[in-house]
Design a protein around this motif. Sequence first.
Motif, mmCIF file in Angstrom:
data_model
loop_
_atom_site.group_PDB
_atom_site.id
_atom_site.type_symbol
_atom_site.label_atom_id
_atom_site.label_comp_id
_atom_site.label_asym_id
_atom_site.label_seq_id
_atom_site.Cartn_x
_atom_site.Cartn_y
_atom_site.Cartn_z
ATOM 1 N N GLY A 64 -15.858 4.564 -11.574
ATOM 2 C CA GLY A 64 -15.790 3.578 -10.505
ATOM 3 C C GLY A 64 -14.522 2.745 -10.541
ATOM 4 O O GLY A 64 -14.420 1.724 -9.856
ATOM 5 N N GLY A 65 -13.533 3.179 -11.336
ATOM 6 C CA GLY A 65 -12.283 2.435 -11.459
ATOM 7 C C GLY A 65 -11.123 3.153 -10.807
ATOM 8 O O GLY A 65 -11.284 4.124 -10.077
ATOM 9 N N ILE A 66 -9.926 2.663 -11.099
ATOM 10 C CA ILE A 66 -8.686 3.250 -10.577
ATOM 11 C C ILE A 66 -7.553 2.786 -11.487
ATOM 12 O O ILE A 66 -7.677 1.755 -12.174
ATOM 13 C CB ILE A 66 -8.414 2.815 -9.112
ATOM 14 C CG1 ILE A 66 -7.428 3.744 -8.420
ATOM 15 C CG2 ILE A 66 -7.927 1.371 -9.056
ATOM 16 C CD1 ILE A 66 -8.016 5.069 -8.054
ATOM 17 N N ASP A 67 -6.462 3.524 -11.519
ATOM 18 C CA ASP A 67 -5.286 3.115 -12.290
ATOM 19 C C ASP A 67 -4.040 3.481 -11.502
ATOM 20 O O ASP A 67 -3.738 4.658 -11.315
ATOM 21 C CB ASP A 67 -5.268 3.791 -13.661
ATOM 22 C CG ASP A 67 -4.212 3.197 -14.597
ATOM 23 O OD1 ASP A 67 -3.276 2.549 -14.088
ATOM 24 O OD2 ASP A 67 -4.327 3.382 -15.824
ATOM 25 N N LEU A 68 -3.332 2.459 -11.041
ATOM 26 C CA LEU A 68 -2.123 2.659 -10.246
ATOM 27 C C LEU A 68 -0.851 2.615 -11.082
ATOM 28 O O LEU A 68 0.243 2.780 -10.542
ATOM 29 C CB LEU A 68 -2.037 1.582 -9.148
ATOM 30 C CG LEU A 68 -3.207 1.499 -8.177
ATOM 31 C CD1 LEU A 68 -2.992 0.350 -7.195
ATOM 32 C CD2 LEU A 68 -3.387 2.805 -7.427
ATOM 33 N N SER A 69 -0.978 2.414 -12.391
ATOM 34 C CA SER A 69 0.206 2.201 -13.227
ATOM 35 C C SER A 69 0.732 3.473 -13.870
ATOM 36 O O SER A 69 1.745 3.434 -14.571
ATOM 37 C CB SER A 69 -0.116 1.185 -14.327
ATOM 38 O OG SER A 69 -1.060 1.719 -15.254
ATOM 39 N N GLY A 286 -17.168 6.501 -7.332
ATOM 40 C CA GLY A 286 -17.660 6.756 -8.672
ATOM 41 C C GLY A 286 -19.021 7.426 -8.687
ATOM 42 O O GLY A 286 -19.676 7.598 -7.660
ATOM 43 N N GLY A 287 -19.414 7.837 -9.882
ATOM 44 C CA GLY A 287 -20.737 8.398 -10.074
ATOM 45 C C GLY A 287 -20.823 9.903 -10.028
ATOM 46 O O GLY A 287 -21.850 10.468 -10.413
ATOM 47 N N ALA A 288 -19.798 10.576 -9.543
ATOM 48 C CA ALA A 288 -19.842 12.040 -9.442
ATOM 49 C C ALA A 288 -18.432 12.603 -9.462
ATOM 50 O O ALA A 288 -17.509 12.028 -8.876
ATOM 51 C CB ALA A 288 -20.562 12.472 -8.164
ATOM 52 N N GLY A 289 -18.279 13.731 -10.133
ATOM 53 C CA GLY A 289 -16.985 14.391 -10.194
ATOM 54 C C GLY A 289 -17.004 15.462 -11.263
ATOM 55 O O GLY A 289 -17.884 15.471 -12.137
#
Length: 338
Positions: A64-69, A286-289
């Motif tokens: 459920g997150g993200i990382d733009l760095s 989030g939750g599935a992948g």
Amino acid sequence: MGALPTWWVPAVALLVLIVGTILIEWSTKGSSTFISPENLLNILRQWSFVGIIAVGMTFVIILGGIDLSVGSLVAFLGGLGILLMNHLMGQGWGELSAATVAFAVMISLGAVAGVLNGTLITRGKLAPFIATLGGLAAYRSLALALADGGEFRSASAEWFKALGTGGLAIPGTNIAPRAPEPIPLLFPWPVVIFFVLAASAWVLLNLTRYGRYVIAIGSNERAAVYSAIPVNRVKLLTYSLLGLCVGISGALLSSRMNSVSSSGTGLLYELDVIAAVVIGGTRMRGGAGTIAGTVIGVLILGVVGNMLNLLQVSVYLQGLVKGVIIIGAVLLQRAERL
């Protein structure tokens, strides 16, 4: 009959793209260079650096997150590693030992950067978008400052670039038929590492308690807390895992180029990485992948880019095509849930 795996849609899309590219080439040129082993390995090599980061990003987005760095961090780590190696060689260290230390530092600092992001999100209560957006600006700024806006150039003549440019010899191949000795086609080390990491990540996501925790938190964080899942610890570990992948990618990419551009290396990697994960079927909420879906997503982006180059489509329009693919992938995800 069981349900189809979630990655079947991107897998079909990849197959259609491959067949379509071959047919278009045959109709316009009378032959196809797309299916040559050299071209296929070139696609894998070019996108393996994105793919390695995408493996780690899959866990973060499922969470459920993200990382733009990640793109800026690749440039910073790669440049810092080259500076360290050059310094050690200037102190009398051998090329191999200096390169080994540089690789170790890049990978370790990648994990440390992941811990920092995870700490800002869990302890600082910052939204992942905000915390990693700050990292995007900070790491690129550090890279630019260290290189004074220029390039980091490796002083190593052989060992530093060996990992990024070498590979496993493919038996029975010869890329130089007229040469006195046969020169085999190489299966690049970055591609080998990409697939090994993907296989390891599949095991981690599907066969371990940690993987179940990641899915549970992404599905419903409050329910995960009530189920006594250590949510903050899992988040911290997940961002650390992504940072480790970024460190590996930065080490391989700087080795491949034997240099790092402080302004251009890793530029917009975050978009390519997120696109690969989303195209592969991972839900942005989030939750599935799946890891398999992410690998297919990376291959789709690689095939699309290569197809546009072979068909001589303007480089300025390739971003438009990529954007359409991302939007289409998200719409397909939404349609499947209806």
